[in-house]
Scaffold this active site. Structure first.
Site, PDB file in Angstrom:
ATOM      1  N   TYR A 457      -3.518  10.345  -6.234  1.00 44.46           N
ATOM      2  CA  TYR A 457      -2.472  10.438  -5.216  1.00 44.46           C
ATOM      3  C   TYR A 457      -2.300   9.088  -4.508  1.00 44.46           C
ATOM      4  CZ  TYR A 457       0.080  11.973  -1.064  1.00 44.46           C
ATOM      5  OH  TYR A 457       1.017  12.107  -0.073  1.00 44.46           O
ATOM      6  N   LYS A 461       1.019   6.674  -4.714  1.00 48.28           N
ATOM      7  CA  LYS A 461       1.833   6.397  -3.528  1.00 48.28           C
ATOM      8  C   LYS A 461       1.899   4.888  -3.259  1.00 48.28           C
ATOM      9  CE  LYS A 461       3.271  10.516  -2.382  1.00 48.28           C
ATOM     10  NZ  LYS A 461       4.696  10.879  -2.391  1.00 48.28           N
TER      11      LYS A 461
END
Ligand SMILES: C[S@@+](CC[C@H](N)C(=O)[O-])C[C@H]1O[C@@H](n2cnc3c(N)ncnc32)[C@H](O)[C@@H]1O
Length: 551
Positions: A457, A461
Site C-alpha cells: 500500500y 501510494k
C-alpha cells in the site's frame, strides 16, 4: 375585504373604490349595463388577487400560523390604553403569509446567514426569515416596544428556528449605530418600521457597510397604498416613501425594483465595488485583485457550475464525500464504483440534492472498464473536466510475508488502475485543452504509518504521488493539471471494530490534531483542486492529516 377594514394596499384601495362605484351604479338606475359589467369584472380581478396569492403560496408553518392568530386576536387598543405600548399598534402591521413567504424566499435565494430586521412587531416576518436561515444563521430584530418582545418570545421558543432570532428593543436608529460601531454586517436587511425614518436607516446602512457587498435590502410599504404615485397625496408617510423611492432609484450604489406584493416591497441590491469607486472617484488599483478574476469573488471562483466530473470509488467513504462536494459546488457527477448497488445509491443521493448524476459500475484495474467509463461519460455529457481517481485498496502483511499476489493486486488497483484512469481521462482533457485530475494518494506516501504493516500500500501510494508529479508537469502546458490529495487516517466504521480499537488509540497519540480525519475534512480540498482557483497548481501532493506526518 371586510366592510369595516381600512384599505391597506393599492389593491385594497382599488377594491374599496370599485365597490363604491358599483354601489353608486346600482343606486343610480340608468347606468349602461356594459359599464356595470366592466366595473364588476374589475372588482372580481382586484378582489380575487390577494386571495389567490394567499392560496397559491406554500402554507405557513404551524408556529407562524399560531403567531398570526395570536396577533389578530389580541386587543392592541387595550394594551395601549393600559400603557403597555408607547404607540397604538394596529394588528394590520403584521406582514402575514404572502409577504412572509416572499421574505423567506429571498433569504433562501440570497443564501443569507445574517439578517437584520428593522421593525419586528409580533415577529411574523422575523420568524418567516429565520425559517429560511441555516442552523448557524442569525437574525437581529430591532423593535421599539419591549412589550412585543415578550409577546413574540414564547412562540419563538416553541419554533425550532426561534433560537436564531435576537430581539434588540429600543430605537432602531440607536441599535443600527451600535451595530455599525461593532462593524457588524448583514446579508439581508428588511426595513419595516417608522416610514419617515426609512431614508435615515437606508443611508446609515449603506454609509457604514452594514449591508455586505452582494447583500440584499428589502423595504416594506414602498407603494404606500398607491400614495407614492398619486398626485394629490398629502399624507406624510406617503410623501416620505415617495422621496425614499426616488432617492434609492437614483443612488448609483444600488439597483432596485419594487414588487407589487401587498403594499409594495422594494428589493435593493448593492452593485459592484468598481461602480462605487467610479462614483466616489476613489483612487484604487482597478485590477483582478480588486474586481475578482472575471469579476468573480474568491468563493465564486471555486464554483464548478457546468463542469463534468467523475469520482472512482465513490460508493462510500472518501469517494462518496468527494462526489457530494463536487456536486454541491455545481458539477455533474458520474459516481463510479465496483459495487453497483453502492454506486447507484450515491447517485440517487446526489439526484435528491438536485445534482445531475449517473452511476457507473467499473473495476478500474481493468482497461476495458476504464475505457467504458470514459466513453459513457463523454457520450452522456460531451466532456470530462474533473477526474477524481480515488479508488484504492489496502492490505496488511509483514514485508517478509507479503505475497506477490497481494503486491500485484494492490498495484493493479492503486497505481496501474490510477494510471489507466489518468491516461484515459487525460486524452479527453488534452483534446479539450482543459482538465483537472485529482488522484487520491495517502499520507503513507510520506511517512511509514505504524504499527500496521502495509508495504505494498505504502509503495503504491508513493507511486501515485510520482505519477501525479510527472503527469502534472507533462500536461500543464496543454491545460491539464494533475494533483493529488494525501489523507491521513480516516474515521470509517471499519476502524471502530474490536480488533482495530487498540490501533486507533496508538494512532491518536501520533496525531497533533488529536483526532482522526473525517471524510468531510477532505471535501474543500477536492473542490479547490477541481476549480479554476487552483489553476497554477500542478503535480502537488496536498496533505491533510492533522499534522501526523510532522511528528
Ligand atoms: C409594520 S410593523 C412591522 C411588522 C413586522 N415586520 C412583521 O413582520 O410583522 C412596524 C414596527 O416597527 C416598530 N417601530 C416603529 N418605530 C420604530 C423605531 N424607531 N425603532 C424600532 N422599532 C420601531 C413598531 O413598534 C412596529 O412594531
Amino acid at each position: 375585504m371586510p366592510a369595516d377594514k381600512v384599505p391597506d394596499t393599492p389593491v385594497e384601495v382599488l377594491v374599496d373604490l370599485l365597490t363604491k362605484a358599483k354601489e353608486i351604479a346600482a343606486a343610480s338606475g340608468n347606468v349602461p349595463e356594459e359599464l356595470t359589467s366592466h366595473v364588476q369584472k374589475a372588482l372580481d380581478i382586484a378582489t380575487g388577487l390577494d386571495d389567490y396569492l394567499e392560496n397559491m403560496s406554500t402554507q405557513e408553518s404551524e408556529h407562524l400560523a399560531e403567531l398570526y392568530k395570536k396577533t389578530v386576536a389580541h386587543d392592541w387598543d387595550q394594551v395601549h390604553k393600559e400603557g403597555k405600548t408607547k404607540f397604538r399598534l394596529p394588528k394590520e402591521c403584521i406582514t402575514g403569509h404572502v409577504e412572509g413567504q416572499t421574505l423567506k424566499m429571498l433569504v433562501h435565494m440570497s443564501q443569507a446567514k445574517r439578517v437584520l430586521e428593522i421593525g419586528m412587531f409580533t415577529g411574523y416576518g422575523a420568524l418567516s426569515m429565520a425559517e429560511a436561515l441555516p442552523d448557524d444563521g442569525c437574525l437581529i430584530a430591532c423593535e421599539l416596544e419591549p412589550y412585543l418582545k415578550e409577546f413574540a418570545q414564547p412562540i419563538f421558543d416553541k419554533s425550532p428556528h426561534g433560537k436564531k432570532i435576537i430581539v434588540k428593543t429600543g430605537s432602531a436608529m440607536d441599535t443600527l449605530k451600535e451595530l455599525a460601531t461593532a462593524d457588524e454586517q448583514f446579508d439581508m436587511i428588511f426595513i419595516d418600521a417608522d416610514k419617515n425614518n426609512y431614508i435615515n436607516y437606508y443611508k446609515l446602512i449603506l454609509d457604514n457597510n452594514l449591508l455586505r457587498l452582494r447583500g440584499v435590502m428589502c423595504v416594506d410599504n414602498s407603494l404606500f397604498k398607491a400614495k407614492v404615485y398619486l398626485k394629490d397625496t398629502t399624507d406624510s408617510n406617503g410623501l416620505a416613501l415617495r422621496e425614499f423611492n426616488q432617492f434609492v432609484c437614483t443612488d448609483p450604489r444600488v439597483e432596485q425594483v419594487i414588487i407589487p406584493v401587498r403594499d409594495g416591497i422594494s428589493v435593493i441590491r448593492r452593485v459592484s465595488a468598481a461602480a462605487e469607486c467610479l462614483r466616489t472617484q476613489s483612487k484604487i488599483t482597478d485590477d483582478e485583485v480588486f474586481r475578482g478574476v472575471q469579476g468573480r469573488p474568491i468563493l465564486d471562483r471555486m464554483r464548478l457550475d457546468g463542469k463534468v466530473a467523475y469520482v472512482t470509488g465513490a460508493g462510500q467513504g472518501i469517494g462518496r464525500a468527494f462526489a457530494h462536494a463536487l456536486g454541491e459546488a455545481g458539477a455533474k457527477v458520474a459516481v463510479v464504483d465496483l459495487d453497483q448497488v453502492k454506486a447507484e445509491a450515491v447517485a440517487k443521493e446526489l439526484f435528491l440534492k438536485g445534482i445531475n448524476s449517473i452511476s457507473i459500475t467499473a473495476d478500474i484495474s481493468k482497461s476495458e472498464d476504464v475505457q467504458r467509463m470514459i466513453a459513457t461519460i463523454v457520450s452522456k455529457w460531451g466532456a470530462i473536466h474533473i477526474a477524481c481517481n480515488n479508488a484504492g485498496i489496502n492490505m496488511n502483511s509483514a514485508s517478509e510475508d507479503t505475497s506477490l499476489e497481494e503486491w500485484d493486486q494492490t498495484f493493479n488497483v492503486n497505481l496501474r488502475g490510477t494510471f489507466m484512469c489518468c491516461q484515459a481521462a487525460g486524452r479527453v482533457m488534452l483534446k479539450q485543452g482543459y482538465g483537472k485530475i485529482i488522484n487520491t494518494a495517502s499520507m503513507a506516501s510520506l511517512i511509514v504509518p505504524h504499527p500496521q504493516k502495509q508495504l505494498s500500500y505504502n509503495t503504491s501510494k508513493a507511486g501515485v504521488v510520482k505519477l501525479t508529479q510527472t503527469l502534472g508537469t507533462e500536461w500543464i502546458d496543454r491545460g491539464v493539471r494533475v494533483n493529488c490529495i494525501s489523507p491521513g487516517i480516516v474515521d470509517t466504521p471499519l476502524i471502530h471494530s474490536e480488533s482495530l480499537r487498540p490501533l486507533v488509540q496508538r494512532w491518536l497519540s501520533d496525531i497533533p490534531a488529536g483526532r482522526l480525519a473525517q471524510v468531510t475534512d477532505l471535501q474543500a480540498a477536492v473542490v479547490y483542486l477541481a476549480s479554476d482557483a487552483s489553476d497554477y497548481m500542478t503535480g502537488h501532493n496536498l496533505v491533510i492529516e492533522g499534522g501526523q506526518s510532522l511528528w
